[in-house]
Write a protein that holds these residues in place. Structure first.
Motif, PDB file in Angstrom:
ATOM      1  N   VAL A  60       0.949  -1.175  -0.052  1.00  0.00           N
ATOM      2  CA  VAL A  60       0.110   0.137  -0.183  1.00  0.00           C
ATOM      3  C   VAL A  60       0.951   1.011  -0.127  1.00  0.00           C
ATOM      4  O   VAL A  60       0.603   2.432  -0.923  1.00  0.00           O
ATOM      5  CB  VAL A  60      -0.728   0.062   1.072  1.00  0.00           C
ATOM      6  N   SER A  61       1.942   1.390   0.854  1.00  0.00           N
ATOM      7  CA  SER A  61       2.789   2.380   0.936  1.00  0.00           C
ATOM      8  C   SER A  61       3.482   2.701  -0.417  1.00  0.00           C
ATOM      9  O   SER A  61       3.553   3.877  -0.864  1.00  0.00           O
ATOM     10  CB  SER A  61       3.672   2.139   2.325  1.00  0.00           C
ATOM     11  N   VAL A  62       4.069   1.517  -0.775  1.00  0.00           N
ATOM     12  CA  VAL A  62       4.756   2.021  -2.230  1.00  0.00           C
ATOM     13  C   VAL A  62       3.996   2.340  -3.348  1.00  0.00           C
ATOM     14  O   VAL A  62       4.391   3.137  -4.199  1.00  0.00           O
ATOM     15  CB  VAL A  62       5.480   0.785  -2.723  1.00  0.00           C
ATOM     16  N   ARG A  63       2.701   1.833  -3.265  1.00  0.00           N
ATOM     17  CA  ARG A  63       1.786   2.359  -4.406  1.00  0.00           C
ATOM     18  C   ARG A  63       1.407   3.816  -4.271  1.00  0.00           C
ATOM     19  O   ARG A  63       1.295   4.642  -5.149  1.00  0.00           O
ATOM     20  CB  ARG A  63       0.544   1.590  -4.256  1.00  0.00           C
ATOM     21  N   ASN A  64       1.134   4.183  -2.894  1.00  0.00           N
ATOM     22  CA  ASN A  64       0.886   5.850  -2.557  1.00  0.00           C
ATOM     23  C   ASN A  64       2.091   6.310  -3.038  1.00  0.00           C
ATOM     24  O   ASN A  64       1.884   7.526  -3.531  1.00  0.00           O
ATOM     25  CB  ASN A  64       0.519   5.808  -1.144  1.00  0.00           C
ATOM     26  N   ALA A  65       3.479   6.028  -2.536  1.00  0.00           N
ATOM     27  CA  ALA A  65       4.672   6.687  -3.226  1.00  0.00           C
ATOM     28  C   ALA A  65       4.678   6.736  -4.432  1.00  0.00           C
ATOM     29  O   ALA A  65       5.041   8.019  -4.976  1.00  0.00           O
ATOM     30  CB  ALA A  65       5.860   5.980  -2.552  1.00  0.00           C
ATOM     31  N   GLU A  66       4.307   5.669  -5.281  1.00  0.00           N
ATOM     32  CA  GLU A  66       4.399   5.773  -6.517  1.00  0.00           C
ATOM     33  C   GLU A  66       3.425   6.692  -7.191  1.00  0.00           C
ATOM     34  O   GLU A  66       3.802   7.553  -8.295  1.00  0.00           O
ATOM     35  CB  GLU A  66       3.978   4.229  -7.046  1.00  0.00           C
ATOM     36  N   HIS A  67       2.417   6.927  -6.761  1.00  0.00           N
ATOM     37  CA  HIS A  67       1.554   8.013  -7.209  1.00  0.00           C
ATOM     38  C   HIS A  67       1.964   9.643  -6.977  1.00  0.00           C
ATOM     39  O   HIS A  67       1.683  10.437  -7.889  1.00  0.00           O
ATOM     40  CB  HIS A  67       0.086   7.905  -6.666  1.00  0.00           C
ATOM     41  N   GLN A  68       2.844   9.478  -6.184  1.00  0.00           N
ATOM     42  CA  GLN A  68       3.582  10.824  -5.838  1.00  0.00           C
ATOM     43  C   GLN A  68       4.751  11.205  -6.681  1.00  0.00           C
ATOM     44  O   GLN A  68       5.217  12.258  -6.782  1.00  0.00           O
ATOM     45  CB  GLN A  68       4.113  11.211  -4.384  1.00  0.00           C
ATOM     46  N   CYS A  69       5.188  10.095  -7.450  1.00  0.00           N
ATOM     47  CA  CYS A  69       6.522  10.162  -8.208  1.00  0.00           C
ATOM     48  C   CYS A  69       6.215  10.822  -9.436  1.00  0.00           C
ATOM     49  O   CYS A  69       5.104  10.817 -10.219  1.00  0.00           O
ATOM     50  CB  CYS A  69       6.999   8.810  -8.388  1.00  0.00           C
ATOM     51  N   LYS A  70       7.239  11.697 -10.008  1.00  0.00           N
ATOM     52  CA  LYS A  70       7.387  12.176 -11.291  1.00  0.00           C
ATOM     53  C   LYS A  70       8.309  11.470 -12.027  1.00  0.00           C
ATOM     54  O   LYS A  70       9.211  10.958 -11.465  1.00  0.00           O
ATOM     55  CB  LYS A  70       7.399  13.519 -11.450  1.00  0.00           C
TER      56      LYS A  70
END
Length: 203
Positions: free
Chosen positions: A175-185
């Motif tokens: 869950v955390s890595v998916r949330n972080a991925e959504h913040q990535c550019k």
């Protein structure tokens, strides 16, 4: 990129596959080199796992540093990657710390499921008509079913043995890595708060 490759009907699919393989293969090698495991591919994304061998803070911190080192190496090596058709590929990395579990499931294709379901129903129906079914009776019933349906024994056995493996990974780390991925550019390397605090405690 898919649109450009699809314009070549004859070779487009193979060219696209070769381009992606040429880009993703060294990324996988980089993950494995840093003692990570590649869990799955999702389109053009790769999910890597770095399991903890023990629960010591020092070990967790070293693993986190290893993951970040891998991400920085991939950013340096695989950003601005030029494909044969001139499309530029970039990479972004999301890093998260947490627990996860993997569940393995086994199943068959829909076609095999239908064959096996019908086969078992016919076999059970035939056996119920015999007081003491022997192996000979079961074999005869099986042969009768196969001859009536036009199937062969090899098809039945393949459906029984060629099972498909499914696996699901879930947990706070996912869950955390998916949330972080959504913040990535593009070209970003981003870590979640748990990883940040773990590294910050070393300073």
């Amino acid at each position: 990129m898919c649109q450009k490759y699809s314009s070549d009907v004859q070779r487009g699919v193979n060219q696209l596959a070769n381009a992606l393989n040429g880009y993703i293969a060294p990324i996988v090698e980089a993950i494995l080199k840093e003692k990570g495991d590649v869990y799955k591919f999702a389109g053009d994304a790769v999910l890597g796992l770095w399991p903890f061998e023990n629960n010591s803070i020092d070990h967790q911190r070293e693993q986190a540093k290893r993951v970040i080192s891998c991400a920085l190496y991939m950013k340096k090596s695989f950003c601005n990657y030029m494909t044969p058709i001139g499309t530029i590929l970039n990479i972004k990395s999301a890093i998260a710390l947490g627990s996860y579990s993997i569940i393995f499931l086994r199943g068959t294709t829909p076609a095999c499921s239908k064959i096996l379901d019908e086969y078992e129903i016919k076999m059970q129906s035939s056996i119920r008509n015999v007081n003491f079914p022997s192996q000979t009776t079961k074999l005869a019933n099986s042969t009768n079913y196969i001859s009536k349906t036009g199937l062969n024994q090899e098809t039945i056995e393949n459906c029984k043995t060629n099972l498909i493996n499914y696996y699901v990974c879930y947990g706070s780390a996912v869950v955390s890595v998916r949330n972080a991925e959504h913040q990535c550019k593009s070209q970003d390397v981003i870590v979640d708060m748990a990883t940040w605090l773990l590294l910050d405690s070393d300073s």
